[in-house]
Design an enzyme around this catalytic site. Structure first.
Site, PDB file in Angstrom:
ATOM      1  N   PRO A 255       0.805  -1.221   0.000  1.00  0.00           N
ATOM      2  CA  PRO A 255       0.000   0.000   0.000  1.00  0.00           C
ATOM      3  C   PRO A 255       0.842   1.276   0.000  1.00  0.00           C
ATOM      4  CG  PRO A 255       0.117  -0.920   2.206  1.00  0.00           C
ATOM      5  CD  PRO A 255       0.844  -1.876   1.319  1.00  0.00           C
TER       6      PRO A 255
ATOM      7  N   ASP B  75      -1.891   2.828   2.777  1.00  0.00           N
ATOM      8  CA  ASP B  75      -1.156   2.889   4.028  1.00  0.00           C
ATOM      9  C   ASP B  75      -1.461   4.257   4.628  1.00  0.00           C
ATOM     10  OD1 ASP B  75       0.533   2.037   5.959  1.00  0.00           O
ATOM     11  OD2 ASP B  75       2.374   2.293   4.798  1.00  0.00           O
TER      12      ASP B  75
ATOM     13  N   TRP C  61       5.003  -0.316   9.635  1.00  0.00           N
ATOM     14  CA  TRP C  61       5.383  -1.467   8.814  1.00  0.00           C
ATOM     15  C   TRP C  61       4.701  -2.736   9.303  1.00  0.00           C
ATOM     16  CZ3 TRP C  61       7.744  -0.590   4.387  1.00  0.00           C
ATOM     17  CH2 TRP C  61       8.489   0.593   4.237  1.00  0.00           C
TER      18      TRP C  61
ATOM     19  N   GLN D 293      12.486  -2.477  -0.299  1.00  0.00           N
ATOM     20  CA  GLN D 293      11.497  -3.163   0.535  1.00  0.00           C
ATOM     21  C   GLN D 293      12.007  -4.490   1.103  1.00  0.00           C
ATOM     22  OE1 GLN D 293       8.826  -1.784   1.612  1.00  0.00           O
ATOM     23  NE2 GLN D 293       8.979   0.034   0.321  1.00  0.00           N
TER      24      GLN D 293
ATOM     25  N   TRP E  40       8.709  -3.779   3.569  1.00  0.00           N
ATOM     26  CA  TRP E  40       7.487  -4.576   3.461  1.00  0.00           C
ATOM     27  C   TRP E  40       7.756  -6.054   3.223  1.00  0.00           C
ATOM     28  CZ3 TRP E  40       4.059  -5.948  -1.010  1.00  0.00           C
ATOM     29  CH2 TRP E  40       2.758  -6.270  -0.587  1.00  0.00           C
TER      30      TRP E  40
ATOM     31  N   LYS F 278      20.978   9.348 -10.165  1.00  0.00           N
ATOM     32  CA  LYS F 278      19.801   9.224  -9.322  1.00  0.00           C
ATOM     33  C   LYS F 278      18.907  10.453  -9.514  1.00  0.00           C
ATOM     34  CE  LYS F 278      19.201   7.846  -4.592  1.00  0.00           C
ATOM     35  NZ  LYS F 278      19.825   7.754  -3.275  1.00  0.00           N
TER      36      LYS F 278
ATOM     37  N   LYS G 240      15.050  15.931  -6.354  1.00  0.00           N
ATOM     38  CA  LYS G 240      14.589  17.313  -6.497  1.00  0.00           C
ATOM     39  C   LYS G 240      15.771  18.257  -6.574  1.00  0.00           C
ATOM     40  CE  LYS G 240       9.989  17.180  -4.500  1.00  0.00           C
ATOM     41  NZ  LYS G 240       9.378  16.996  -3.187  1.00  0.00           N
TER      42      LYS G 240
END
Ligand code: ZN
Ligand code: ZN
Length: 1017
Positions: free
Chosen positions: A50, A89, A554, A591, A595, A628, A631
């Site tokens: 999520p 989430d 988590w 993850q 997750w 990478k 911003k």
């Protein structure tokens, strides 16, 4: 005549076409139908990791979502029943921090002043701030997931399932409150779990590197100096990169078996490990004695800072336990040297500074040695007490502390170091290792099962299994899962202060049935502060109150396999009815410690089963140059700009095929544009070519008897087609969309550049003979198969093509390509020998074209001979089989097999080679060849004029010309050929009239005026 198929626009606007298809899917409810149609089929379970909808979706969400989409679409076409439930989430620090920013709150005190109820209400509102954007974006990229029934982690039902999971662990003794070292974020005011810490390391952190002098007591000095009659003070030299921990120092550790040197520095001696003596930076080292570490153990030294002088408590471990006892004031405080196994000789001085309030090994040493414990920093990371550097944030205090020690003659030297240091993954504040009490899940108790069960999971890429993920499990530590925060699933543990008893609650009913339960007002809300007011009676007569912590978010997402179904309160059969575990999950590589881990840990502990069978682990996304995206670099690519320009399918296709899922991939508008030019447009052009000619000839595949084609070209492309169907199926079964996509690309290239190009004239022929019909059947078969093969990858383009190809001729065909079945290969059609021969023809032709272009001889100029040097005699048979194709392709009259390289290097021969084959073409142009070449040039000019005049492909014409004698000669000599190629009924040697479309051209040295005029019908 009515057209069988809808005419195709070669200049189609793909983004607009996709919008139309989206509308079609929506009105016809195609996603739902695709699932419901397969009810009764074998389950294929997908779990959605999520996201949080409190920010706009970005490019990294696009990549995971398109990979998540392709596999279930494929499985559905394979006949699996594959509902995909979305999820949101909604809890945790990420949400709280955004709200804090909005409200201008900077600390927990601020939040509590503002009011936990108001703060949590803001959190609740903020989590769906960008819901509309998320839904629109999910829709637009064609990610089919059920958002109407999405699970939401902040719902009471969801939370109740989390409570049930925690209670199950509690009952098995897997939940405990521990006094342990925890990574603590001083800004967020809470501990982080090891998997959260793992996400925030920075390899380029600059920190102080200081060497501190700890002065031995007079008595201990004597014990050493007596032996060699010296009277100078003796210091133990220790090293640290966290000077702020020095006021908490309560011991120094040495390696008992190592050698230490007593070095004369002039006014004093220092003790340092022999091996590390160069850190002293001395030109000449004057070693007075060598001392074994074991002789240093037990010596005493003066504290850098006696806590009693600064109004800070001095505690002491009751040896062997984690309990602390407050110590009385002691003006003559002395600390001692201990020996320990963790002392390293790789860096520092071989003497380790121990501050048991900070850091794992320090804490363990404090516990086993019964050391003093001085905590001079509060949970916000500020120094307490009356030090000169009190009230400063620890990282700011570093300088002040070094300065203070320098003034007191206790600093040997000070530099800086660049090393790896953990920062809060959410707020980027440096983490501090603090000894404090937290709630833990004892995952280490089931470590072996975590490791064993991992062996049942298929990881893509495979190396993650025993690499990144396996290592993580091997080094498992207990899961610190409580958070001293506000917006999250409340920790379901109640406590009685009177008798110090803890109780874990597993359901709302469990709580409500407790004796003396009270605090319920209105509808129950399983959030703070509401749950904080729910109390009940302890058997001792005291009051049970909830522990104030919430839990790691988590845990919420890791518990989604059951919580999304409110198990076990509903859906009691969930674990055994095909809905658990997942067949497939897919997220980015970070993850593995997020997750992927929390799913695995909860499922292993509670059900002793894996939570997922297959997992695609995606690499990172980079900009065009491979940097990478961030911003600050200003190189973040907005997916919407690319979708508006090329459409979703081009972007999806790029993401699947650019690099294997586990590797990082570059992303930019240009790279997606390449896919458009190299793959999508060629495919669209083949499709458009087919539709155009099929309409001219009123070809309808339904009327075709579909006999097995006899033409070699047809048999070849059908062999290739069935071969890729077989291989693409196997790729997708192995969760490898990249190989599958690349295979389809090379098939489309062969279809477009060889099959269609070499078949063109079969479609032009005016009679509707068997061969032409076979060509139509074959091309239709290829296209109808391709649209279903690419449907999981390019759901829009495949739909557009399918609608026309299938529904135009069969009203009873499934209404969407996504309701059809995935193609099944007919292996009888695969002819490997034919494939090899044609491959040879393609390669030799490419070499021929390259030799022609090196000699600057246009393909329209016929040549006499090509010589081919092969690898083996087996290939001579193959070459013979495809000889005519190559000669036609290259516009050459004869082919000869060469037997040595020498034959290709004679005068008048131009050669060319790749790593397997070599060819040579005879570049001599005889007058006959020249004449033929000119005829071809003339044909090409007439074709151009036909297009300019906007004639229909089948229109018959009259051609007029004027030119010199050579031109007339060519015209007469090749009249038949020119007429046939250009559908000219007559060729007239006179000036074109007013009605003709005309133009003059220069052909080598000859001028020609050409005109074309449509025949009256
Ligand atoms: Zn933080
Ligand atoms: Zn009690």
């Amino acid at each position: 005549m009515s057209q069988v198929f809808q005419p195709v626009d070669t200049k189609v606007n793909f983004p607009n076409q996709e919008e139309e298809i989206l509308a079609f899917w929506k009105t016809q409810d195609i996603f739902k139908k695709s699932i419901e149609n397969r009810k009764g089929g074998k389950h294929f379970v997908f779990y959605e990791g999520p996201p949080t909808a409190n920010g706009n979706p970005g490019i990294h969400h696009v990549i995971s979502r398109v990979f998540k989409d392709a596999i279930p679409r494929y499985k559905t076409m394979q006949g699996y029943y594959a509902p995909r439930i979305g999820g949101w989430d909604t809890h945790g620090l990420p949400v709280e921090i955004e709200v804090e920013k909005t409200l201008g709150l900077t600390s927990k005190t601020d939040i509590e002043k503002y009011g936990i109820d108001r703060f949590n209400q803001k959190c609740r509102e903020s989590v769906f701030k960008y819901l509309k954007e998320w839904i629109a974006f999910t829709d637009r990229i064609g990610f089919w997931v059920d958002l109407d029934n999405a699970y939401i982690t902040m719902k009471n039902d969801y939370i109740e399932s989390c409570w049930w999971s925690i209670k199950k662990m509690w009952d098995e003794g897997l939940v405990y409150k521990g006094y342990k070292t925890a990574a603590h974020c001083p800004r967020c005011g809470t501990s982080l779990s090891s998997h959260e810490v793992a996400q925030g390391y920075d390899d380029n952190t600059t920190d102080p590197s200081v060497y501190i002098k700890f002065k031995l007591t007079l008595e201990s000095s004597k014990a050493i100096s007596n032996k060699f009659n010296a009277v100078k003070p003796i210091f133990l030299l220790a090293w640290t990169t966290t000077p702020w921990t020095l006021p908490g120092n309560t011991a120094l550790a040495v390696d008992a078996s190592a050698d230490y040197a007593l070095v004369d520095i002039g006014e004093y001696f220092v003790i340092i490990a022999n091996k590390l003596i160069e850190v002293l930076d001395l030109a000449e080292v004057d070693i007075q004695a060598t001392i074994k570490g074991e002789s240093l153990a037990g010596l005493e030294y003066e504290p850098l800072y006696n806590p009693h002088d600064y109004n800070v408590d001095r505690m002491r471990f009751i040896a062997g336990t984690t309990e602390l006892e407050k110590q009385p004031e002691d003006k003559d405080l002395k600390y001692r040297v201990i020996s320990a196994s963790f002392v390293s000789m790789d860096d520092g001085t071989g003497i380790v500074h121990i501050a048991p309030a900070f850091g794992e090994v320090d804490f363990e040493a404090g516990k086993s040695e019964g050391l003093d414990f001085v905590q001079h920093v509060d949970l916000s990371g500020n120094i307490i007490g009356d030090y000169s550097f009190a009230n400063l944030f620890v990282k700011k205090a570093d300088k002040e502390i070094s300065h203070d020690l320098q003034e007191r003659g206790l600093l040997y030297k000070e530099t800086t170091i660049v090393h790896t240091y953990p920062f809060c993954w959410r707020c980027t504040t440096p983490l501090l290792y603090f000894v404090k009490q937290s709630w833990y899940i004892r995952t280490t108790a089931r470590k072996d099962r975590l490791i064993d069960l991992n062996q049942e999971i298929n990881w893509y890429p495979e190396h993650i299994k025993n690499g990144r993920f396996g290592d993580w499990l091997e080094n498992n530590v207990d899961w610190a899962f409580s958070r001293e925060r506000y917006w999250g699933t409340p920790l379901p543990i109640w406590h009685c202060e009177t008798c110090d008893t803890y109780d874990c609650i597993g359901s709302i009913q469990d709580l409500e049935s407790k004796p003396g339960f009270s605090g319920l007002t209105g509808e129950i809300d399983l959030h703070r502060p509401y749950v904080d007011g729910l109390t009940y009676s302890c058997s001792c007569g005291g009051l049970m109150r909830r522990q104030s912590e919430v839990i790691d978010c988590w845990f919420d997402s890791g518990n989604m396999p059951i919580a999304q179904y409110h198990y076990p309160f509903e859906n009691e059969t969930l674990l055994d009815d095909g809905r658990f575990p997942a067949d497939f999950i897919c997220e980015a590589i970070d993850q593995t410690r997020g997750w992927f881990y929390s799913l695995h840990a909860i499922s292993s502990l509670n059900f002793d089963r894996v939570a997922y069978r297959n997992v695609i682990c995606l690499g990172h996304i980079l900009d065009e140059k491979g940097e990478k995206m961030s911003k600050s670099r200003n190189n973040v690519v907005q997916p919407s700009a690319i979708i508006d320009k090329y459409g979703t399918d081009a972007m999806r296709w790029y993401l699947y095929t650019a690099s294997p899922p586990g590797q990082s991939r570059r992303f930019s508008e240009n790279l997606v544009g390449e896919v458009m030019r190299q793959f999508i447009l060629p495919l669209w052009n083949v499709y458009s070519f087919f539709i155009t000619y099929a309409n001219i000839d009123s070809y309808n595949p339904r009327n075709s008897s579909q006999p097995t084609p006899t033409a070699e070209l047809d048999r070849w492309i059908l062999s290739e087609l069935n071969d890729i169907v077989l291989k693409v199926t196997s790729d997708l079964d192995g969760y490898d969309p990249t190989s599958a996509g690349r295979r389809i690309e090379s098939f489309v290239s062969a279809l477009s550049n060889w099959y269609v190009r070499r078949s063109r004239r079969r479609f032009w022929k005016s009679e509707n003979d068997e061969d032409k019909l076979a060509a139509y059947d074959t091309l239709y078969n290829c296209l109808y198969t391709i649209v279903r093969l690419v449907a999981p990858f390019m759901p829009f383009l495949s739909e557009a093509m399918y609608q026309n190809l299938a529904l135009s001729v069969d009203a009873y065909a499934p209404e969407s390509v996504h309701l059809t079945s995935f193609p099944v290969a007919d292996t009888d059609m695969v002819d490997t020998e034919l494939a090899a021969s044609t491959q040879l023809a393609i390669r030799i032709s490419a070499l021929g074209r390259s030799a022609r272009s090196q000699a600057s001889i246009k393909i329209r100029q016929p040549l006499a001979v090509i010589k081919v040097l092969l690898q083996s005699s087996v290939e001579e048979t193959r070459l013979d089989r495809v000889k005519e194709q190559i000669l036609e392709e290259l516009n050459i009259k004869e082919m000869e097999v060469a037997h040595s390289q020498d034959e290709l290097e004679k005068d008048g021969i131009r050669s060319s080679s790749d790593n397997l084959y070599a060819i040579g073409i005879d570049t001599t142009i005889t007058p006959e060849l020249e004449s033929e070449g000119l005829a071809r040039e003339i044909v090409r000019r007439i074709q151009t004029l036909r297009r300019e005049a906007d004639f229909d492909i089948a229109d018959r014409i009259i051609t007029y010309y004027e030119g010199d004698g050579r031109i007339s000669e060519v015209m007469n000599e090749h009249e038949c050929y020119i007429s046939r190629e250009t559908l000219s009924e007559r060729i007239v040697n006179e000036e074109p009239g007013e009605k003709a479309c005309s133009s003059s051209y220069k052909l080598d040295a000859h001028s020609i005026l050409l005109g074309v005029e449509k025949m009256a019908s």
